[in-house]
Structure formats: structure tokens, C-alpha cells
Motif scaffolding. Structure first.
Motif, short mmCIF file in Angstrom:
data_model
loop_
_atom_site.label_atom_id
_atom_site.label_comp_id
_atom_site.label_asym_id
_atom_site.label_seq_id
_atom_site.Cartn_x
_atom_site.Cartn_y
_atom_site.Cartn_z
N GLN A 1 8.36 -0.89 2.13
CA GLN A 1 8.02 -0.53 0.76
C GLN A 1 6.84 0.44 0.72
O GLN A 1 6.89 1.48 0.05
CB GLN A 1 7.68 -1.80 -0.02
N THR B 1 16.22 7.34 -6.59
CA THR B 1 14.87 6.96 -6.14
C THR B 1 14.54 5.54 -6.55
O THR B 1 14.03 4.75 -5.74
CB THR B 1 13.82 7.93 -6.72
N VAL B 2 14.82 5.21 -7.80
CA VAL B 2 14.56 3.85 -8.30
C VAL B 2 15.43 2.84 -7.54
O VAL B 2 14.97 1.75 -7.18
CB VAL B 2 14.82 3.76 -9.81
N VAL C 1 8.45 5.07 -8.96
CA VAL C 1 8.38 4.22 -7.77
C VAL C 1 7.26 3.20 -7.91
O VAL C 1 7.45 2.00 -7.63
CB VAL C 1 8.17 5.08 -6.51
N GLN D 1 6.87 9.23 -1.02
CA GLN D 1 7.07 9.78 -2.36
C GLN D 1 5.77 10.36 -2.90
O GLN D 1 5.78 11.39 -3.59
CB GLN D 1 7.60 8.70 -3.30
N ARG E 1 8.80 11.61 -8.25
CA ARG E 1 9.13 10.32 -8.88
C ARG E 1 8.07 9.25 -8.57
O ARG E 1 8.41 8.06 -8.46
CB ARG E 1 10.49 9.81 -8.44
N THR F 1 16.52 3.07 -4.48
CA THR F 1 15.96 2.87 -3.14
C THR F 1 14.73 1.96 -3.20
O THR F 1 14.57 1.06 -2.38
CB THR F 1 15.56 4.23 -2.53
N ALA F 2 13.86 2.20 -4.18
CA ALA F 2 12.66 1.36 -4.33
C ALA F 2 13.03 -0.09 -4.60
O ALA F 2 12.42 -1.02 -4.04
CB ALA F 2 11.77 1.91 -5.45
N GLY G 1 0.40 5.48 -4.13
CA GLY G 1 1.31 6.50 -4.63
C GLY G 1 0.60 7.78 -5.03
O GLY G 1 0.98 8.88 -4.61
N CYS H 1 7.68 -1.00 -8.09
CA CYS H 1 7.00 -1.89 -7.16
C CYS H 1 6.09 -2.87 -7.89
O CYS H 1 6.05 -4.07 -7.58
CB CYS H 1 6.19 -1.07 -6.15
N VAL I 1 6.65 4.38 -0.65
CA VAL I 1 5.70 4.80 -1.68
C VAL I 1 4.82 5.94 -1.15
O VAL I 1 4.57 6.93 -1.87
CB VAL I 1 4.82 3.62 -2.13
#
Length: 222
Positions: free
Chosen positions: A41, A131-132, A58, A48, A54, A134-135, A183, A62, A45
Motif C-alpha cells: 500500500q 487507480t482507485v 489514492v 503515485q 490521482r 488498484t488502491a 502522498g 487509504c 501511494v
């Protein structure tokens, strides 16, 4: 007389708040100690954040995921998780498959590293949905998330009777602080990633972390 009563009232109010504050600080410290460790995770982050793509989405995924899991743990969901080992095994296997796939993609990127261009970007970013997704997968398909937040934090919160939700609030604040700093703070490292070699090192490290986690998840189910 009125002055003495006022002082007594202030001391009483202060005395009631101290245990709540200590519970919140305990949750903050433990929450940070659990999420700061290198993992899939955090690696996502960080990447990205370096790409400035994004980041808000992300970080939000999280943070919200952590808050939901922490709240579930304090509410007693930890006992349910512990009573169903088969559920955790299913999550482990699904997580292993996903992490292995992500690790292979990172290894491929390492062979063909990217670099920041003059327009302050990399190749076209993935869509918000991708992207969301994957997160979410990196968060919810990681069984350690359940063990750390739902089981461990939920159990330790019970050691603060009457102040469990203060403990939970502290842990949630830790998540907000960490993921926001990771991030958005990653931008400070961008000068180091102006060359393809730096991205090769980063993606190689991410590939190793992801594949190692995938192997550990498979072995833990054997």
C-alpha cells in the motif's frame, strides 16, 4: 468562594479529559507504528505521489479504508475475523495473486524505466477508476490489514474502557497524517527521480516487495 469553585471545576474538567487524550495518543502512536512499515500500500501511494497522479483519490481511499477497518475493530469485528480462518485464507490467496501480478508489472517497468519530462508528468495516467481499484485491492486484499486494524487495534482499544473511540480516533488521525504526508510529501523527492535509472531502482524495489509479500501470503496458507 466563586474563584475556588471555578478552579475546582477547571481541575475536574481537565482531569476528565487527560485519560481521553492519553487514549487518543496511544491510538495515534500504535496506528502510526503499524502503517509506517514498508508494504504494498505504501509503495503504491509513494509511486503515485512521485508521479503526481490521482494522489488525492489514492490518499482518500487509504484513509477511508483504514477508518472503516479501525471502527469495525473497535466495534468488535475482530472476534468475527478470528473465528473464521477460512475467510482470511481466501483473502490471502486472492491477495497473493494480485500482488504477484502487480510485482510482475513493476518488474517490467523496471526494464523499461520512465522519466519525468519537461511538462512535469510521465506517461498518460491511469484512469481514476483503475487507480482507485488498484488502491482498494492493495488495501482490502491484504490480510495483514485485518490483523493490524480489526484484530490488533480493536483488541488494544478494549484496554481503554470507556475511551475506546478516543483510541480509535487517534489511530484514524495517524492514518490521515501518514498517507497525506506520504502522498503529497513524495513531491519533495521528485528531483531524485528525474532520470530513468532512479525509476528503475524504485520499480525494482516495488517488484521485490510485492513478490515477496505474495510468496509470504501463499506460504502462510500452507
Amino acid at each position: 468562594m466563586q474563584k475556588d469553585e471555578l478552579l475546582f471545576g477547571l481541575r475536574a474538567a481537565y482531569g476528565r479529559r487527560v485519560p481521553h487524550l492519553l487514549a487518543a495518543l496511544s491510538g495515534l502512536g500504535l496506528g502510526l507504528s503499524l502503517i509506517v512499515a514498508i508494504g504494498s500500500q505504501n509503495a503504491f501511494v509513494l509511486r503515485q505521489g512521485l508521479r503526481r497522479q490521482r494522489v488525492g483519490a489514492v490518499v482518500l481511499v487509504c484513509v477511508v479504508s483504514d477508518v472503516v477497518l479501525i471502527a469495525a475493530g473497535v466495534a468488535g469485528a475482530g472476534a468475527v475475523v478470528q473465528s473464521r480462518p477460512g475467510l482470511l485464507d481466501a483473502v490471502r490467496l486472492a491477495g497473493a495473486v494480485f500482488l504477484a501480478g502487480y510485482g510482475v508489472l513493476a518488474a517490467r517497468r523496471a526494464m523499461r524505466p520512465q522519466t519525468l519530462d519537461a511538462r512535469d508528468g510521465l506517461a498518460a495516467p491511469a484512469s481514476v477508476a483503475a487507480t482507485v481499484g488498484t488502491a482498494l485491492a492493495l488495501t482490502w486484499l491484504n490480510p495483514h490489514v485485518y490483523l493490524d486494524t480489526v484484530v490488533l487495534l480493536g483488541s488494544i482499544a478494549q484496554s481503554h474502557p470507556g475511551r475506546q473511540w478516543w483510541f480509535a480516533a487517534g489511530a484514524a488521525v495517524g492514518s490521515v497524517v501518514w498517507f497525506t504526508a506520504l502522498g503529497y510529501g513524495a513531491a519533495l523527492l521528485r528531483p531524485l527521480f528525474a532520470t530513468p535509472r532512479a525509476w528503475r531502482v524504485l520499480d525494482s524495489a516495488i517488484a521485490v516487495v510485492m513478490l515477496a509479500l505474495a510468496v509470504s501470503l501463499v506460504l502462510s496458507t500452507v
